[in-house]
Design a protein around this motif. Structure first.
Motif, PDB file in Angstrom:
ATOM      1  N   MET A  36       0.830  -1.204   0.000  1.00  0.00           N
ATOM      2  CA  MET A  36       0.000   0.000   0.000  1.00  0.00           C
ATOM      3  C   MET A  36       0.872   1.265   0.000  1.00  0.00           C
ATOM      4  O   MET A  36       0.610   2.223  -0.732  1.00  0.00           O
ATOM      5  N   ILE A  37       1.929   1.245   0.798  1.00  0.00           N
ATOM      6  CA  ILE A  37       2.845   2.396   0.845  1.00  0.00           C
ATOM      7  C   ILE A  37       3.510   2.591  -0.517  1.00  0.00           C
ATOM      8  O   ILE A  37       3.595   3.721  -1.023  1.00  0.00           O
ATOM      9  N   MET A  38       3.968   1.497  -1.123  1.00  0.00           N
ATOM     10  CA  MET A  38       4.622   1.611  -2.432  1.00  0.00           C
ATOM     11  C   MET A  38       3.666   2.142  -3.495  1.00  0.00           C
ATOM     12  O   MET A  38       4.038   2.976  -4.323  1.00  0.00           O
ATOM     13  N   MET A  39       2.419   1.679  -3.469  1.00  0.00           N
ATOM     14  CA  MET A  39       1.449   2.164  -4.454  1.00  0.00           C
ATOM     15  C   MET A  39       1.113   3.631  -4.234  1.00  0.00           C
ATOM     16  O   MET A  39       0.908   4.379  -5.202  1.00  0.00           O
ATOM     17  N   ALA A  40       1.077   4.079  -2.980  1.00  0.00           N
ATOM     18  CA  ALA A  40       0.837   5.503  -2.699  1.00  0.00           C
ATOM     19  C   ALA A  40       1.980   6.353  -3.255  1.00  0.00           C
ATOM     20  O   ALA A  40       1.744   7.395  -3.886  1.00  0.00           O
ATOM     21  N   ILE A  41       3.213   5.905  -3.055  1.00  0.00           N
ATOM     22  CA  ILE A  41       4.373   6.615  -3.597  1.00  0.00           C
ATOM     23  C   ILE A  41       4.312   6.618  -5.121  1.00  0.00           C
ATOM     24  O   ILE A  41       4.554   7.644  -5.768  1.00  0.00           O
ATOM     25  N   SER A  42       3.944   5.489  -5.695  1.00  0.00           N
ATOM     26  CA  SER A  42       3.817   5.372  -7.144  1.00  0.00           C
ATOM     27  C   SER A  42       2.801   6.374  -7.687  1.00  0.00           C
ATOM     28  O   SER A  42       3.076   7.088  -8.661  1.00  0.00           O
ATOM     29  N   ASN A  43       1.643   6.411  -7.055  1.00  0.00           N
ATOM     30  CA  ASN A  43       0.595   7.332  -7.501  1.00  0.00           C
ATOM     31  C   ASN A  43       1.009   8.790  -7.359  1.00  0.00           C
ATOM     32  O   ASN A  43       0.769   9.605  -8.259  1.00  0.00           O
ATOM     33  N   LYS A  44       1.624   9.116  -6.242  1.00  0.00           N
ATOM     34  CA  LYS A  44       1.988  10.509  -5.965  1.00  0.00           C
ATOM     35  C   LYS A  44       3.071  11.024  -6.905  1.00  0.00           C
ATOM     36  O   LYS A  44       3.037  12.166  -7.356  1.00  0.00           O
ATOM     37  N   PHE A  45       4.046  10.184  -7.214  1.00  0.00           N
ATOM     38  CA  PHE A  45       5.206  10.649  -7.980  1.00  0.00           C
ATOM     39  C   PHE A  45       5.271  10.123  -9.407  1.00  0.00           C
ATOM     40  O   PHE A  45       6.188  10.459 -10.157  1.00  0.00           O
ATOM     41  N   GLY A  46       4.321   9.273  -9.795  1.00  0.00           N
ATOM     42  CA  GLY A  46       4.316   8.738 -11.155  1.00  0.00           C
ATOM     43  C   GLY A  46       5.349   7.652 -11.383  1.00  0.00           C
ATOM     44  O   GLY A  46       5.800   7.450 -12.507  1.00  0.00           O
ATOM     45  N   TYR A  47       5.729   6.960 -10.321  1.00  0.00           N
ATOM     46  CA  TYR A  47       6.682   5.867 -10.429  1.00  0.00           C
ATOM     47  C   TYR A  47       5.953   4.564 -10.746  1.00  0.00           C
ATOM     48  O   TYR A  47       4.747   4.471 -10.604  1.00  0.00           O
ATOM     49  N   VAL A  48       6.715   3.560 -11.130  1.00  0.00           N
ATOM     50  CA  VAL A  48       6.163   2.218 -11.345  1.00  0.00           C
ATOM     51  C   VAL A  48       6.709   1.313 -10.244  1.00  0.00           C
ATOM     52  O   VAL A  48       7.919   1.271 -10.016  1.00  0.00           O
ATOM     53  N   VAL A  49       5.818   0.603  -9.577  1.00  0.00           N
ATOM     54  CA  VAL A  49       6.236  -0.348  -8.555  1.00  0.00           C
ATOM     55  C   VAL A  49       6.566  -1.669  -9.243  1.00  0.00           C
ATOM     56  O   VAL A  49       5.778  -2.170 -10.047  1.00  0.00           O
ATOM     57  N   LEU A  50       7.726  -2.222  -8.923  1.00  0.00           N
ATOM     58  CA  LEU A  50       8.141  -3.508  -9.465  1.00  0.00           C
ATOM     59  C   LEU A  50       7.803  -4.585  -8.444  1.00  0.00           C
ATOM     60  O   LEU A  50       8.282  -4.539  -7.317  1.00  0.00           O
ATOM     61  N   SER A  51       6.973  -5.543  -8.831  1.00  0.00           N
ATOM     62  CA  SER A  51       6.643  -6.620  -7.896  1.00  0.00           C
ATOM     63  C   SER A  51       7.847  -7.526  -7.723  1.00  0.00           C
ATOM     64  O   SER A  51       8.681  -7.649  -8.619  1.00  0.00           O
ATOM     65  N   THR A  52       7.941  -8.157  -6.565  1.00  0.00           N
ATOM     66  CA  THR A  52       9.165  -8.880  -6.216  1.00  0.00           C
ATOM     67  C   THR A  52       9.050 -10.399  -6.304  1.00  0.00           C
ATOM     68  O   THR A  52      10.040 -11.087  -6.122  1.00  0.00           O
ATOM     69  N   GLY A  53       7.870 -10.928  -6.567  1.00  0.00           N
ATOM     70  CA  GLY A  53       7.705 -12.383  -6.619  1.00  0.00           C
ATOM     71  C   GLY A  53       8.327 -12.981  -7.859  1.00  0.00           C
ATOM     72  O   GLY A  53       8.144 -12.480  -8.964  1.00  0.00           O
ATOM     73  N   ASN A  54       9.106 -14.072  -7.663  1.00  0.00           N
ATOM     74  CA  ASN A  54       9.666 -14.772  -8.817  1.00  0.00           C
ATOM     75  C   ASN A  54       8.763 -15.949  -9.180  1.00  0.00           C
ATOM     76  O   ASN A  54       7.787 -16.244  -8.490  1.00  0.00           O
ATOM     77  N   LYS A  55       9.066 -16.609 -10.287  1.00  0.00           N
ATOM     78  CA  LYS A  55       8.216 -17.685 -10.814  1.00  0.00           C
ATOM     79  C   LYS A  55       8.029 -18.824  -9.807  1.00  0.00           C
ATOM     80  O   LYS A  55       6.929 -19.356  -9.663  1.00  0.00           O
ATOM     81  N   SER A  56       9.094 -19.197  -9.103  1.00  0.00           N
ATOM     82  CA  SER A  56       9.000 -20.275  -8.118  1.00  0.00           C
ATOM     83  C   SER A  56       8.068 -19.885  -6.983  1.00  0.00           C
ATOM     84  O   SER A  56       7.220 -20.679  -6.558  1.00  0.00           O
ATOM     85  N   GLU A  57       8.222 -18.675  -6.469  1.00  0.00           N
ATOM     86  CA  GLU A  57       7.371 -18.210  -5.372  1.00  0.00           C
ATOM     87  C   GLU A  57       5.913 -18.112  -5.817  1.00  0.00           C
ATOM     88  O   GLU A  57       5.002 -18.470  -5.066  1.00  0.00           O
ATOM     89  N   MET A  58       5.699 -17.633  -7.024  1.00  0.00           N
ATOM     90  CA  MET A  58       4.335 -17.519  -7.551  1.00  0.00           C
ATOM     91  C   MET A  58       3.696 -18.902  -7.668  1.00  0.00           C
ATOM     92  O   MET A  58       2.560 -19.104  -7.254  1.00  0.00           O
ATOM     93  N   ALA A  59       4.453 -19.859  -8.198  1.00  0.00           N
ATOM     94  CA  ALA A  59       3.917 -21.201  -8.419  1.00  0.00           C
ATOM     95  C   ALA A  59       3.611 -21.921  -7.107  1.00  0.00           C
ATOM     96  O   ALA A  59       2.661 -22.700  -7.027  1.00  0.00           O
ATOM     97  N   LEU A  60       4.398 -21.635  -6.069  1.00  0.00           N
ATOM     98  CA  LEU A  60       4.233 -22.325  -4.788  1.00  0.00           C
ATOM     99  C   LEU A  60       3.374 -21.551  -3.797  1.00  0.00           C
ATOM    100  O   LEU A  60       3.138 -22.009  -2.682  1.00  0.00           O
ATOM    101  N   GLY A  61       2.919 -20.373  -4.190  1.00  0.00           N
ATOM    102  CA  GLY A  61       2.067 -19.588  -3.304  1.00  0.00           C
ATOM    103  C   GLY A  61       2.818 -18.841  -2.221  1.00  0.00           C
ATOM    104  O   GLY A  61       2.245 -18.493  -1.188  1.00  0.00           O
ATOM    105  N   TYR A  62       4.111 -18.570  -2.426  1.00  0.00           N
ATOM    106  CA  TYR A  62       4.900 -17.842  -1.430  1.00  0.00           C
ATOM    107  C   TYR A  62       4.934 -16.339  -1.666  1.00  0.00           C
ATOM    108  O   TYR A  62       5.554 -15.616  -0.915  1.00  0.00           O
ATOM    109  N   ALA A  63       4.296 -15.870  -2.700  1.00  0.00           N
ATOM    110  CA  ALA A  63       4.223 -14.438  -2.974  1.00  0.00           C
ATOM    111  C   ALA A  63       2.872 -13.947  -2.453  1.00  0.00           C
ATOM    112  O   ALA A  63       1.833 -14.473  -2.830  1.00  0.00           O
ATOM    113  N   THR A  64       2.894 -12.956  -1.586  1.00  0.00           N
ATOM    114  CA  THR A  64       1.684 -12.480  -0.935  1.00  0.00           C
ATOM    115  C   THR A  64       0.864 -11.586  -1.858  1.00  0.00           C
ATOM    116  O   THR A  64       1.368 -10.585  -2.369  1.00  0.00           O
ATOM    117  N   LEU A  65      -0.396 -11.955  -2.040  1.00  0.00           N
ATOM    118  CA  LEU A  65      -1.328 -11.143  -2.825  1.00  0.00           C
ATOM    119  C   LEU A  65      -1.445  -9.764  -2.177  1.00  0.00           C
ATOM    120  O   LEU A  65      -1.597  -9.660  -0.960  1.00  0.00           O
TER     121      LEU A  65
END
Length: 142
Positions: free
Chosen positions: A66-95
Motif C-alpha cells: 500500500m505504501i509503495m502504491m501511494a508513492i507510485s501514484n503521488k510521484f508517477g513511479y512504477v512499482v516492481l513486484s518482487t515475486g519470482n516464478k517459483s514463489e508464484m507457483a508455490l504460493g509464497y508471494a503475498t497477494l
C-alpha cells in the motif's frame, strides 16, 4: 524504500542498505510498526479467540504494498513486484504484497535463475552483497 518491521533482521536491513549504496540509490526509511500495530488493534475484535498465523504476518507485506502504491501514484513511479516464478507457483508471494506492482520483472524467472542472475551481475565486482545471495531465504514475517 526501506520498511522494516518488528521481524526485520538487522542483517537484512544492512544488506539492503549496502545494495542501495553500491547502486547509488537514495533510501527512504519508513518503519511500518505503527501501521502494523494499528491493523492488529483494528482486527483484534474480529480475530478474538483465534491464534496469530500467516494472516497477521501477511499484513506486513500488504502494508508495504500500500505504501509503495501511494508513492507510485503521488510521484508517477512504477512499482516492481518482487515475486519470482517459483514463489508464484508455490504460493509464497503475498497477494497485494509481493505481487503488488505494475511490472513483475522477475515473475517469469525461477528462484534458481534469480541466484544465477545475481552471480552474473557480480561477475566483475560485488554489487549485490554476497550475503544476500548465500543466506537462506526467509520472508522474516515472524
Amino acid at each position: 524504500v526501506s520498511m522494516p518491521s518488528r521481524y526485520s533482521s538487522q542483517g537484512s536491513i544492512d544488506d539492503a542498505l549496502h545494495l542501495a549504496e553500491r547502486l547509488g540509490i537514495e533510501v527512504w526509511h519508513e518503519p511500518i510498526e505503527k501501521p502494523f500495530s494499528s491493523y492488529l488493534e483494528l482486527l483484534a475484535p474480529a480475530f478474538q479467540g483465534k491464534k496469530p498465523d500467516a494472516t497477521e504476518e501477511n499484513l506486513q507485506a500488504r502494508i508495504r504494498g500500500m505504501i509503495m502504491m501511494a508513492i507510485s501514484n503521488k510521484f508517477g513511479y512504477v512499482v516492481l513486484s518482487t515475486g519470482n516464478k517459483s514463489e508464484m507457483a508455490l504460493g509464497y508471494a503475498t497477494l497485494y504484497g509481493d505481487m503488488c506492482g505494475g511490472l513483475g520483472v522477475i515473475s517469469d524467472v525461477t528462484k534458481l535463475q534469480v541466484y544465477a542472475l545475481a552471480e552474473w551481475i557480480n561477475r566483475d565486482e560485488e554489487l549485490i552483497p554476497q550475503n544476500t545471495i548465500t543466506k537462506p531465504p526467509s520472508a522474516e514475517l515472524r
